[in-house]
Motif scaffolding. Structure first.
Motif, PDB file in Angstrom:
ATOM      1  N   THR B  74      47.749  49.840  79.545  1.00  0.00           N
ATOM      2  CA  THR B  74      47.251  49.734  78.173  1.00  0.00           C
ATOM      3  C   THR B  74      45.727  49.700  78.151  1.00  0.00           C
ATOM      4  O   THR B  74      45.098  50.340  77.302  1.00  0.00           O
ATOM      5  CB  THR B  74      47.798  48.460  77.504  1.00  0.00           C
ATOM      6  OG1 THR B  74      49.191  48.404  77.749  1.00  0.00           O
ATOM      7  CG2 THR B  74      47.542  48.471  76.022  1.00  0.00           C
ATOM      8  N   PHE B 226      45.873  50.306  70.490  1.00  0.00           N
ATOM      9  CA  PHE B 226      46.835  49.262  70.842  1.00  0.00           C
ATOM     10  C   PHE B 226      48.137  49.372  70.069  1.00  0.00           C
ATOM     11  O   PHE B 226      49.203  49.164  70.617  1.00  0.00           O
ATOM     12  CB  PHE B 226      46.216  47.879  70.572  1.00  0.00           C
ATOM     13  CG  PHE B 226      45.704  47.213  71.799  1.00  0.00           C
ATOM     14  CD1 PHE B 226      44.412  47.446  72.229  1.00  0.00           C
ATOM     15  CD2 PHE B 226      46.513  46.372  72.543  1.00  0.00           C
ATOM     16  CE1 PHE B 226      43.931  46.841  73.370  1.00  0.00           C
ATOM     17  CE2 PHE B 226      46.032  45.762  73.691  1.00  0.00           C
ATOM     18  CZ  PHE B 226      44.745  45.996  74.110  1.00  0.00           C
ATOM     19  N   LEU B 248      51.789  48.577  76.209  1.00  0.00           N
ATOM     20  CA  LEU B 248      52.438  47.360  75.712  1.00  0.00           C
ATOM     21  C   LEU B 248      53.200  47.590  74.415  1.00  0.00           C
ATOM     22  O   LEU B 248      54.339  47.165  74.276  1.00  0.00           O
ATOM     23  CB  LEU B 248      51.391  46.258  75.513  1.00  0.00           C
ATOM     24  CG  LEU B 248      50.779  45.706  76.798  1.00  0.00           C
ATOM     25  CD1 LEU B 248      49.612  44.796  76.459  1.00  0.00           C
ATOM     26  CD2 LEU B 248      51.809  44.950  77.620  1.00  0.00           C
ATOM     27  N   LEU B 272      50.806  40.392  72.715  1.00  0.00           N
ATOM     28  CA  LEU B 272      49.954  41.496  72.272  1.00  0.00           C
ATOM     29  C   LEU B 272      49.001  41.026  71.171  1.00  0.00           C
ATOM     30  O   LEU B 272      47.803  41.350  71.169  1.00  0.00           O
ATOM     31  CB  LEU B 272      50.847  42.626  71.755  1.00  0.00           C
ATOM     32  CG  LEU B 272      50.231  43.990  71.531  1.00  0.00           C
ATOM     33  CD1 LEU B 272      49.599  44.513  72.804  1.00  0.00           C
ATOM     34  CD2 LEU B 272      51.300  44.971  71.073  1.00  0.00           C
TER      35      LEU B 272
END
Lengths: 519, 293
Positions: B74, B226, B248, B272
C-alpha cells in the motif's frame, strides 16, 4: 390451405408426458422461444379460430414449460388445439386468464446474478410462470455479481426486507447452510405446501452438493456447470494430430502439445480458466483424492485442507514445468484466459461447460469438446467432476402464502421442458435426467456437438467422498489464497510443494475462523 | 468605532451548525462507530450469532505475515500514485498555461479523464495492456519487454499505479492550472525582465506560490490512493499476481464484501482509518510547516 410465413410460425408448447411424441417435435432454445413469443402476431387471427382461442394461443406461447412445436399452417394448429384441448384447458385456464388482476397477486421476489442473455432468459421464465396462474407474481431482479447478490440478500435479511428467493453461488453454500435461522430448506418448503419433490429427479452429482446429511435438499439447484477440455482442431491438423482424438490423459496432453509446439502449429499448448476450480478442486475430484478431510468438509466444520497431497503437487508442478516450454501458459484468474484459446494462440483450454456459448461465438476455427484429462497412474477410471454455478435459496420470515407461491414456482422450474430449454439456451448442465433425455431425443446434441460431454463426464462413476463436492467455509477467500500461491508457483518463485503447503496452512486458518463464527 | 456586527444569540449558532453536524454524525461518526463495534465482534454474515471478542479480530489480522506485506504494498502504491499524478499534472498544467491559442480545447481535454470511474479506468488499461490483444502491450513486446502482468508482480503494480494515477492527473491538473492562472502576471513579467528564463521562473516563483495547492493535492491524492483505488485493482489484478497488488483497502473489500468475514474486515478498516489519521496529522504538522501561504 394457407401457408404462413416463418415469421408467423406459431410455437406451441404444452406440459405433460409427451415424450413418446417427442421425435415429431422440435425443441428450440428459450431465447428462440422468447423471440418468437414477442414477435407472434396476436391480432390478425384466422377467422376459423375464435377470438377466445386466439387470445389463449397468445398466452400459450409463453406459458408453462413443455415442448415447443413448429406448426406450419392454421389447419395443423386447429387440429392440434382440438387434440390437446384437455391438457391445454387445464394448463392455460381458458377464459380465466382474462380475469387476471395484478394487484391481488402475492409478490415473490427472486434476486439473481444473471446478466446479459441469461438475465433475459430469467425474466422470460418469471413471465412464463406469471402467465400460467393468477395468484402469484414472481419478480426477478438482477442484483449484480454473485457476491453482490448474496451480500444484498444478507443485508436485506438483516434489515427484515429479504426476498423470497436468492440465487447463491456454490462457494456460498456452506454460509447459507450454516445460517439455519435465515434459510428455509427447500425440502421443508415443498413438504409444507404438499408438493412432491424428490432429490432423485436430479443428477446425483448436482444434488450431492445441496443436500444435508440426511439426503434432503436444502436449496433448489438451478444453474450448474463443470469444467471440460476445449481443443482447437485446426491446430491439431496443422501439427499432424488426429483432430478427432483429443488427449484423454495428462501425459497425452504433454506429448501432443510438445508436438504442437515443435511443429510450429501454435506457440502455446494449454491454458486454463478458473485456475483453482479446474486445476485443483476438480482435479482432486477426478483423481479421487481428497481436497479436504472429513469428505471435503461434508462431515463437519472442523475439516482441514489436504490438497497438498502427492497427486496435486505432481500435477501443479507439471503445469509449472510445462510453463518453461509453452506446453502450458498461465492466463490469469476467472476466465480472462479465454482470448488465448479463442484467438487461436493456445491449442487446449480447460473451461466451464457453460463457456461453450462464448467459445462458439468467439472462435473462428473448428473446435471440439472433450472430457477433463486425468493421470492414469493415479486413477485408472476417473471419477466425475464437481459442479460450479448456483442454486436458489429460500429465506425465512415471510408470509405462508409467499412460501406457497415459491413452492408452486419451484414445481414449475422443475418441469423437464423448461429445464431442457434453459439447459440448451444457457449452456448450463441439464440438472434433471429428464431434461437430458428431452434434449437428446430432440436431436440437440446432434446439432451441437460437444454439448453433452460435460454430462457424460458428470456421470462417470459413482460419486465418491472426494468427488461429491466441496463444503468449506470462507471458501471464496481460500480460493484467493490458492490462486495467489498458484501464481507464485507458475512465476517460478516457489515449488508446487512449497506453494500448496502454504496455501493449505493459510486456508486452514480461514477454516478455523469460519468455524469460530458459525458455532 | 468598531462597526462589527455581533449576535448575542445563544441558540442561533448551534442552529446554523446543525445541518453540518447532523451530516457529520450520520455519515461519518455513526459508520465509524459501527466499524469500531463490528471490529470487536465475531459474527456470522446473517447476524444470527454474535460474540464479543475484544481485540481478537485485530490479533487475527496483525498475526498474518501477509498483512505486513500488504501495508508495504500500500505504501509503495500510494506514494507512487500520488507522486506520479502530481508530477505529470504539474507538468501538463505548466504547459497548458503557456499555450495561447486553443487553450480551452487543451484544458477541456485534459480534464476529461476525471469523469471516468476508477473501475472503468482499470478496464481501459486492461485493454491497452492485455498481453494478447492490448495495443500498448504489443508495443512493449516489440521493444523486447517480456510483458506479462498476470505473473509478473512488478509489472502488475506498474499497471495499477498507471491506471490510478492517470485518473487522478486531471483533478490535479485542474487545481494546478487554476493556481497558475490566479498568479499575478506582474511577478512573472518582472522576473522575465530581470532575465530569468522560463525554467528558473517556474522553480523560483510559480512552484513556491503553488505550494499550498500542492500540499492540499498531496493529502487528497494519498486519500484517493488509499481508499478509492480498489475499483482499479478489482478490474485489473484482483490483488494478484501472488498478492503483489493486494493493497489494504482491497483486502478490506475482499474479506468483508466477498468473504463475508465482517469482524476481520472491520478490524482492517479501523487499522486503515488509524493509518490515514496518522498520515493526515503528520502531513499537516510536518509538511504544512514548510508550506508558505
Amino acid at each position: 390451405m394457407r401457408q404462413i410465413t416463418p415469421s408467423r410460425t406459431i410455437q406451441w408448447r404444452w406440459q405433460g408426458s409427451a415424450l413418446a411424441a417427442v421425435d415429431r417435435f422440435t425443441i428450440v432454445g428459450f431465447a428462440e422461444l422468447r423471440f418468437v413469443s414477442y414477435n407472434f402476431p396476436c391480432e390478425p387471427c384466422d377467422r376459423r379460430l375464435t377470438l377466445l382461442i386466439c387470445g389463449n394461443l397468445c398466452r400459450a406461447r409463453i406459458a408453462a414449460g413443455g415442448l415447443i412445436r413448429h406448426l406450419h399452417n392454421w389447419e395443423e394448429i386447429f387440429m392440434h388445439i382440438r387434440k390437446t384441448m384437455v391438457a391445454a384447458a387445464a394448463l392455460f385456464a381458458f377464459g380465466a386468464g382474462s380475469a387476471l388482476a395484478a394487484q391481488d397477486r402475492v409478490t415473490i421476489d427472486w434476486w439473481h446474478a444473471m446478466g446479459g442473455a441469461n438475465g433475459e432468459r430469467i425474466d422470460a421464465i418469471a413471465k412464463a410462470f406469471n402467465e400460467t396462474q393468477d395468484k402469484y407474481e414472481v419478480v426477478a431482479i438482477n442484483r449484480g455479481t454473485y457476491a453482490e447478490t448474496m451480500n444484498a440478500a444478507i443485508a436485506a435479511f438483516r434489515a427484515g426486507e429479504q426476498p423470497a428467493i436468492v440465487q447463491v453461488f456454490e462457494v456460498g453454500t456452506l454460509t447459507m447452510m450454516s445460517a439455519e435461522g435465515a434459510i428455509k430448506p427447500v425440502f421443508e418448503l415443498m413438504e409444507e405446501n404438499g408438493k412432491s419433490f424428490d432429490p432423485k429427479d436430479f443428477l446425483a452429482a448436482v444434488t450431492g452438493y445441496y443436500t444435508n446429511s440426511d439426503g434432503q435438499m436444502l436449496s433448489f439447484p438451478f444453474n450448474s456447470s463443470t469444467p471440460v477440455l476445449y481443443y482447437n482442431k485446426d491446430i491439431f491438423r496443422a501439427a499432424g494430430l488426429d483432430p478427432e482424438t483429443p488427449p484423454k490423459t495428462w501425459p497425452e496432453v504433454g506429448e501432443m502439445m510438445t508436438k504442437v509446439i515443435d511443429s510450429g502449429a501454435a506457440t502455446c499448448g494449454l491454458t486454463t480458466a478458473w485456475p483453482s476450480w479446474v486445476q485443483l478442486e476438480n482435479f482432486s475430484a477426478r483423481q479421487d483424492v481428497p481436497f479436504a478431510d472429513k469428505n471435503n468438509g461434508f462431515g463437519g466444520l472442523d475439516t482441514q485442507l489436504t490438497f497438498n497431497g502427492p497427486a496435486q503437487v505432481k500435477h501443479i508442478q507439471q503445469l509449472a514445468d510445462w510453463q518453461e516450454n509453452g506446453v502450458f501458459k498461465y492466463g490469469g484468474r476467472r476466465n480472462v484466459s479465454a482470448p488465448l484459446f479463442s484467438g487461436g494462440e493456445c491449442a487446449l483450454f480447460t473451461e466451464s461447460s457453460a463457456g461453450l456459448g462464448g467459445v462458439r461465438a468467439n472462435a473462428s476455427f473448428d473446435f471440439g469438446v472433450a472430457q477433463l484429462p486425468y493421470w492414469p497412474d493415479v486413477i485408472a477410471e476417473p471419477k466425475n467432476t464437481i459442479i460450479g454455478g448456483a442454486s436458489l435459496w429460500v429465506l425465512q420470515g415471510l408470509d405462508p402464502e409467499v412460501y406457497a407461491g415459491t413452492a408452486d414456482f419451484f414445481e414449475f422450474l422443475s418441469s423437464s421442458g423448461l429445464q431442457a430449454a434453459w439447459h440448451q439456451a444457457s449452456g448450463y448442465l441439464p440438472i434433471t435426467p429428464a431434461a437430458f433425455t428431452v434434449s437428446q431425443i430432440s436431436g440437440y446434441y446432434g446439432r451441437n456437438p460437444g454439448a453433452d460431454v460435460s454430462i457424460f463426464q458428470m456421470l462417470s462413476g459413482e460419486p465418491s467422498g472426494n468427488s461429491k463436492g466441496l463444503r468449506l467455509g470462507s471458501f471464496v477467500q481460500i480460493r484467493d489464497v490458492i490462486e495467489e500461491e498458484m501464481e507464485a508457483i507458475f512465476a517460478g518463485d516457489k515449488t508446487a510443494q512449497e506453494g500448496l503447503d502454504t496455501a493449505v496452512e493459510r486456508g486452514n486458518v480461514l477454516l478455523r475462523r469460519f468455524e469460530r463464527a458459525n458455532q | 468605532m468598531d462597526r462589527r456586527v455581533t449576535f448575542n444569540h445563544r441558540v442561533l449558532p448551534y442552529f446554523l451548525l446543525a445541518p453540518q453536524i447532523a451530516i457529520t454524525l450520520v455519515f461519518f461518526v455513526w459508520p465509524a462507530g459501527q466499524a469500531l463495534l463490528q471490529s470487536t465482534l465475531i459474527e456470522d454474515p446473517f447476524g444470527l450469532s454474535s460474540e464479543f471478542v475484544y481485540f481478537e479480530n485485530f490479533a487475527f489480522v496483525l498475526s498474518d505475515p501477509l498483512y505486513a506485506r500488504s501495508i508495504l504494498t500500500t505504501a509503495i502504491f500510494s506514494f507512487s500514485v500520488a507522486g506520479l499524478a502530481l508530477t505529470i499534472a504539474l507538468f501538463l498544467a505548466a504547459k497548458a498555461d503557456a499555450v495561447i491559442s486553443g487553450r480551452m480545447i487543451y484544458r477541456t481535454l485534459l480534464i476529461w479523464p476525471y469523469a471516468v470511474a476508477p473501475a472503468i479506468a482499470g478496464v481501459l488499461f486492461l485493454f491497452m495492456f492485455n498481453p494478447r490483444v492490448g495495443v500498448l502491450s504489443s508495443a512493449l513486446v516489440a521493444l523486447g519487454v517480456d510483458w506479462n502482468y498476470l505473473l509478473n508482480g512488478n509489472q502488475a503494480m506498474m499497471l495499477v499505479i498507471g491506471a490510478s494515477a492517470w485518473k487522478q492527473i486531471s483533478y490535479n491538473f485542474l487545481f494546478f492550472l487554476a493556481g497558475m492562472q490566479a498568479m499575478p502576471r506582474s511577478l512573472i513579467e518582472a522576473a522575465a525582465i530581470d532575465g530569468a528564463g522560463p525554467t528558473y521562473r517556474f522553480w523560483t516563483i510559480i512552484f513556491p506560490l503553488l505550494m499550498p495547492i500542492t500540499f492540499f493535492l498531496l493529502v487528497i491524492n494519498m486519500i484517493f490512493a488509499f481508499f478509492e483505488t480498489f475499483g482499479v485493482i478489482d478490474a485489473v489484478t484482483q490483488g494478484g499476481p501472488a498478492g503483489a497488488t493486494n493493497i489494504l483497502v482491497y483486502k478490506v473489500f475482499r474479506d468483508g464484501f466477498i468473504g463475508l468475514d465482517l469482524g476481520s474486515s472491520a478490524a482492517q478498516s479501523v487499522i486503515l482509518m488509524g493509518i490515514v489519521i496518522v498520515l493526515t496529522v503528520a502531513q499537516f504538522r510536518y509538511v504544512e510547516k514548510r508550506v508558505t501561504y
